[in-house]
Design an enzyme around this catalytic site. Sequence first.
Site, mmCIF file in Angstrom:
data_model
loop_
_atom_site.group_PDB
_atom_site.id
_atom_site.type_symbol
_atom_site.label_atom_id
_atom_site.label_comp_id
_atom_site.label_asym_id
_atom_site.label_seq_id
_atom_site.Cartn_x
_atom_site.Cartn_y
_atom_site.Cartn_z
ATOM 1 N N SER A 138 17.845 -0.550 -26.888
ATOM 2 C CA SER A 138 18.312 0.813 -27.124
ATOM 3 C C SER A 138 19.206 0.841 -28.355
ATOM 4 C CB SER A 138 19.086 1.292 -25.901
ATOM 5 O OG SER A 138 19.933 2.371 -26.241
ATOM 6 N N GLN B 92 -21.379 13.555 -37.024
ATOM 7 C CA GLN B 92 -20.393 12.868 -37.852
ATOM 8 C C GLN B 92 -19.003 12.932 -37.223
ATOM 9 O OE1 GLN B 92 -20.531 13.402 -42.205
ATOM 10 N NE2 GLN B 92 -18.480 14.276 -42.073
ATOM 11 N N THR C 264 0.895 -1.159 0.000
ATOM 12 C CA THR C 264 0.000 0.000 0.000
ATOM 13 C C THR C 264 0.925 1.198 0.000
ATOM 14 O OG1 THR C 264 -0.104 0.137 2.413
ATOM 15 C CG2 THR C 264 -1.801 -1.208 1.350
ATOM 16 N N HIS C 265 0.523 2.261 -0.655
ATOM 17 C CA HIS C 265 1.382 3.449 -0.796
ATOM 18 C C HIS C 265 2.738 3.085 -1.384
ATOM 19 C CE1 HIS C 265 -1.538 5.335 2.002
ATOM 20 N NE2 HIS C 265 -1.460 4.172 2.636
HETATM 21 N N1 ARG Z 1 -22.007 10.974 -42.588
HETATM 22 C C1 ARG Z 1 -23.109 11.324 -41.777
HETATM 23 C C2 ARG Z 1 -22.808 11.041 -40.291
HETATM 24 O O1 ARG Z 1 -21.882 10.382 -39.995
HETATM 25 C C3 ARG Z 1 -24.286 10.501 -42.190
HETATM 26 C C4 ARG Z 1 -25.602 11.167 -41.967
HETATM 27 C C5 ARG Z 1 -25.727 12.343 -42.876
HETATM 28 N N2 ARG Z 1 -26.956 13.022 -42.687
HETATM 29 C C6 ARG Z 1 -27.195 14.249 -43.123
HETATM 30 N N3 ARG Z 1 -28.323 14.776 -42.868
HETATM 31 N N4 ARG Z 1 -26.292 14.906 -43.819
HETATM 32 O O2 ARG Z 1 -23.511 11.505 -39.434
#
Ligand code: ARG
Length: 492
Positions: free
Chosen positions: A279, A324, A157-158
């Site tokens: 190394s 996205q 511990t520690h």
């Molecule tokens: N490539 C887009 C994503 O990953 C897919 C959905 C696109 N939808 C849109 N309304 N442009 O979210």
Amino acid sequence: MERDHIRAGRLSEDRSADIASFLSSMDADRWIAEADLLVDIAHVTMLVEREILDKEEAQGMMRILLDFVEKGVPAEAFDIRYEDIHAGIEACLIRAAGEESGGRLHMGRSRNDEVATCIRMRLREEVIGLMGELAGLRDVLLDLAAVHQETIMPGFTHMQHAQPTTLSHHLLAFEAAFTRDFERLRHAFSRINQSPLGAAAFASTGFPIDREMTAKLLGFAGVEGNTMDAVSARDFLLEAIADCSILMTHASRCCEELIVWSSGLVQFVELPDAFCSTSSIMPQKKNPDTAEIMRGKAGTVYGSLVAALATMKGLPMSYNRDLQEVTPNLWKAISEARSSIRLLSGMYAGARFNRERMREESGRGYSTATDLADFLVREYRIPFRTAHTIVGRAVKKGGINLMMLERAALEVKGISLVDMGLTEDMIRNALDPVHAVAMRRGPGGPSPEAVRSSVKERRRLVRRDMAWLEGIRHSLSETKASLLRKAKEMLS
Ligand code: ARG
């Protein structure tokens, strides 16, 4: 490539490569390209079954979709001038099948529900894969724990010598943590495995589609109810990254320890050469680079979590393109976690633990002082705090032996242990690390007896979990085969 058919109606063509590549999710979409074909196939199958689409209208595109499944998504579908793989595949489909058939694919759906479905399908596979790696790691740890039931080592511990334990007990501690990681993913899986398909842009569709049917065709356990939530929710994915982050904490702690244990100062373990580097200047070096990189990867995975959370937090309902930007963090996190757990298994499996060094250190640093205090309590019915103070004072005075203990007892409590009958032999016995460990035989404890039954019980759990995984894998592959069979039937 032809021009993007999605943009054709509303927008003019003038778009630089710079803008196109900024907008495109193509790189990350490689993860979901194959899933997208299955989503297309399930959607078309459902449209025909519900008589929204005639079989004849569907046949042309179904033939091409099946062809893509067989030969792989055409390279052209990945052109970054398409905004994403959904647009790319639809374009390739329309070119091959003609717009009269291929142009009917996208009725009653949107890329919003499409992408969410694809991510869930692919993530489902990845989570199962990661759980498989975790089960494998648990198995390796249990193998080692079975071998080292009698291997006495110092527990810390520690980072200070604390009390002796067994290497088995120590490894079982990590095994318990990885089992919880497995459980966390199992729970996440149940939330991932719900179908958003049919939510369309967010408001569902006026076509009489059957969401239950597509969910079933794609192997989902159920349907995401609210269609606005279905397209905009990504907490299923945040949860998966959070689970990866937590398990990387455990992997990183293992690595930290293997690094310390393999150092010349400690020498508790020798790591397999394959996982080490040397190394370029110091010819004698053997460095634990895999463990170090893995410890670093934990930071990378946390980074993915923070990035994903930060991107999500300001988003209004429902779909926003920011989403996205979230997804690649998922693929990064899960792939780093998967390879880390796989390599950690290999590192442990090939590690050689140094029993002698561990044994040697197990009695150092007065690591059995607690046992001596416990002995005084049992033997002479002294309160524990009194015994603790006497032994502590003896250590402070320079060592645990009869003379020091006697002086300490007189000094702090005015009592004579010698008068009570304490002998050097009794002290030596009480301080023996092997004896100290053997005494701790309650469930979950370190004694050889206790770890033997732990190993047995944990083995049962890991076997059960492996069987569960096998069942899921089997049912997912059956589902896919049956979807493709159904699709082929449509062609006849
Ligand atoms: N490539 C887009 C994503 O990953 C897919 C959905 C696109 N939808 C849109 N309304 N442009 O979210």
